[in-house]
Scaffold this active site. Structure first.
Site, PDB file in Angstrom:
ATOM      1  N   GLU A  83     -19.627  -6.283 -19.839  1.00 13.09           N
ATOM      2  CA  GLU A  83     -20.464  -5.162 -19.430  1.00 13.09           C
ATOM      3  C   GLU A  83     -20.908  -5.328 -17.979  1.00 13.09           C
ATOM      4  OE1 GLU A  83     -20.041  -2.916 -21.350  1.00 13.09           O
ATOM      5  OE2 GLU A  83     -21.227  -2.917 -23.188  1.00 13.09           O
TER       6      GLU A  83
ATOM      7  N   ASP B 181     -18.243   2.492 -18.734  1.00 17.48           N
ATOM      8  CA  ASP B 181     -19.096   1.773 -17.784  1.00 17.48           C
ATOM      9  C   ASP B 181     -18.289   0.777 -16.945  1.00 17.48           C
ATOM     10  OD1 ASP B 181     -18.548  -0.262 -19.574  1.00 17.48           O
ATOM     11  OD2 ASP B 181     -20.625  -0.583 -20.196  1.00 17.48           O
TER      12      ASP B 181
ATOM     13  N   ASP C  23     -11.539  -9.490 -27.664  1.00 23.59           N
ATOM     14  CA  ASP C  23     -12.937  -9.504 -28.099  1.00 23.59           C
ATOM     15  C   ASP C  23     -13.082  -9.177 -29.580  1.00 23.59           C
ATOM     16  OD1 ASP C  23     -12.140  -6.865 -27.811  1.00 23.59           O
ATOM     17  OD2 ASP C  23     -13.490  -6.422 -26.159  1.00 23.59           O
TER      18      ASP C  23
ATOM     19  N   HIS D 277     -16.153  -1.534 -17.994  1.00 22.57           N
ATOM     20  CA  HIS D 277     -15.945  -2.889 -18.518  1.00 22.57           C
ATOM     21  C   HIS D 277     -14.487  -3.162 -18.873  1.00 22.57           C
ATOM     22  CE1 HIS D 277     -17.001  -1.417 -22.886  1.00 22.57           C
ATOM     23  NE2 HIS D 277     -15.714  -1.283 -22.666  1.00 22.57           N
TER      24      HIS D 277
HETATM   25  P1  PGA Z   1     -11.461   3.082 -25.659  1.00 21.00           P
HETATM   26  O1  PGA Z   1     -12.311   1.831 -25.193  1.00 21.00           O
HETATM   27  O2  PGA Z   1     -10.026   2.650 -25.556  1.00 21.00           O
HETATM   28  O3  PGA Z   1     -11.864   3.305 -27.098  1.00 21.00           O
HETATM   29  O4  PGA Z   1     -11.793   4.196 -24.767  1.00 21.00           O
HETATM   30  C1  PGA Z   1     -11.939   1.165 -24.025  1.00 21.00           C
HETATM   31  C2  PGA Z   1     -12.853  -0.017 -23.791  1.00 21.00           C
HETATM   32  O5  PGA Z   1     -14.032   0.056 -24.173  1.00 21.00           O
HETATM   33  O6  PGA Z   1     -12.394  -1.002 -23.221  1.00 21.00           O
END
Ligand code: PGA
Length: 264
Positions: free
Chosen positions: A143, A136, A67, A138
């Site tokens: 999302e 959350d 992404d 994802h």
């Molecule tokens: P993080 O993010 O590794 O910074 O905790 C994980 C994600 O949002 O997929």
């Protein structure tokens, strides 16, 4: 899903790096899906060490990132382009032309998304996809409520993700881009192996829901329960909500012995 619980983030990262190394050694022209965020940084550090000290060769590897933020300048330190070069690409020998990261531009976004999907296919599909998980639930920036069949497309971040990612933007939520482009859950599910990493207590609920909860678009990572070959490596803190943690630990310790007939 194979669930591996490691003592801490360092051990989680080492285990993941060994899986990536073994995959590259088995298939030098591996197509590797990559993730950003704080979770995979230790994995990338370990891969850089393996490259420098053990000669792990990335010269035939092709990469696809999950992404990118839309509207962020590529040279912004928090663009995922900058992140990837800073944390991995500047330190290993992946040819620049073999690196793919989604666009940061809204211009012709639909054609870009189509091209990205086609390019993955043209390269033979993703062999091994590295994944983090959001609070959350994802995967990528898929999302809650994202279609579990979705492909690469624009998404809008939830307030929770904007709050989480504000830490990378001087703690200022207004600086976090709201629009992103992300591989879809369908794209991720097409990878031959999915390797999800999670560490820290903030991920307890997301990890438990993804691994042991119902499969639901409310927790897009739960789609991995349908994947033929999904591995989750989590540290003890992130594993705290798993009901079957003892079973996963036992399997990890003993499965090979059982297969070899050595278990008493
Ligand atoms: P993080 O993010 O590794 O910074 O905790 C994980 C994600 O949002 O997929």
């Amino acid at each position: 899903m194979e669930v591996i619980i490691k003592k801490d983030k360092k051990e989680m990262s080492k285990e993941a790096a060994e899986i990536v190394r073994d995959a590259i050694q088995k298939k030098p022209n591996l197509v590797l899906g990559l993730a950003t965020g704080s979770t995979p940084i230790g994995l990338y550090e370990e891969l850089i060490r393996m490259h420098r000290e053990e000669g792990l060769d990335f010269s035939q590897v092709t990469t696809f990132n999950l992404d990118e933020y839309l509207g962020i300048p590529l040279e912004h330190p928090e663009s995922y382009h900058s992140f990837m070069y800073r944390n991995l690409f500047d330190h290993v020998n992946i040819p620049r032309q073999s690196i793919h990261i989604p666009t940061n531009s809204l211009q012709n976004i639909d054609s870009f998304c189509e091209w990205y999907e086609d390019r993955i296919e043209e390269c033979g599909g993703i062999d091994l996809q590295i994944l983090g998980i959001g609070r959350d639930g994802h995967l990528g920036f898929n999302e809650p409520s994202s279609s579990l069949g979705s492909r690469t497309r624009i998404k809008t971040l939830t307030q929770e993700t904007v709050e989480d990612n504000a830490r990378f933007f001087d703690g200022d939520m207004s600086k976090v881009p709201r629009l992103v482009v992300t591989m879809g859950i369908g794209t991720i599910m097409d990878a031959r192996v999915c390797l999800m990493l999670a560490n820290g207590s903030s991920k307890v609920e997301a990890v438990a829901r993804a691994i042991e909860g119902p499969v639901t678009a409310e927790v897009t990572a739960s789609a991995l329960q349908w994947h033929e070959h999904a591995i989750a490596i989590v540290d003890e803190e992130a594993a705290a909500g798993l009901q079957r943690a003892d079973y996963y630990r036992w399997v990890y310790e003993n499965k090979q012995k059982l297969i070899r007939g050595e278990f008493q």
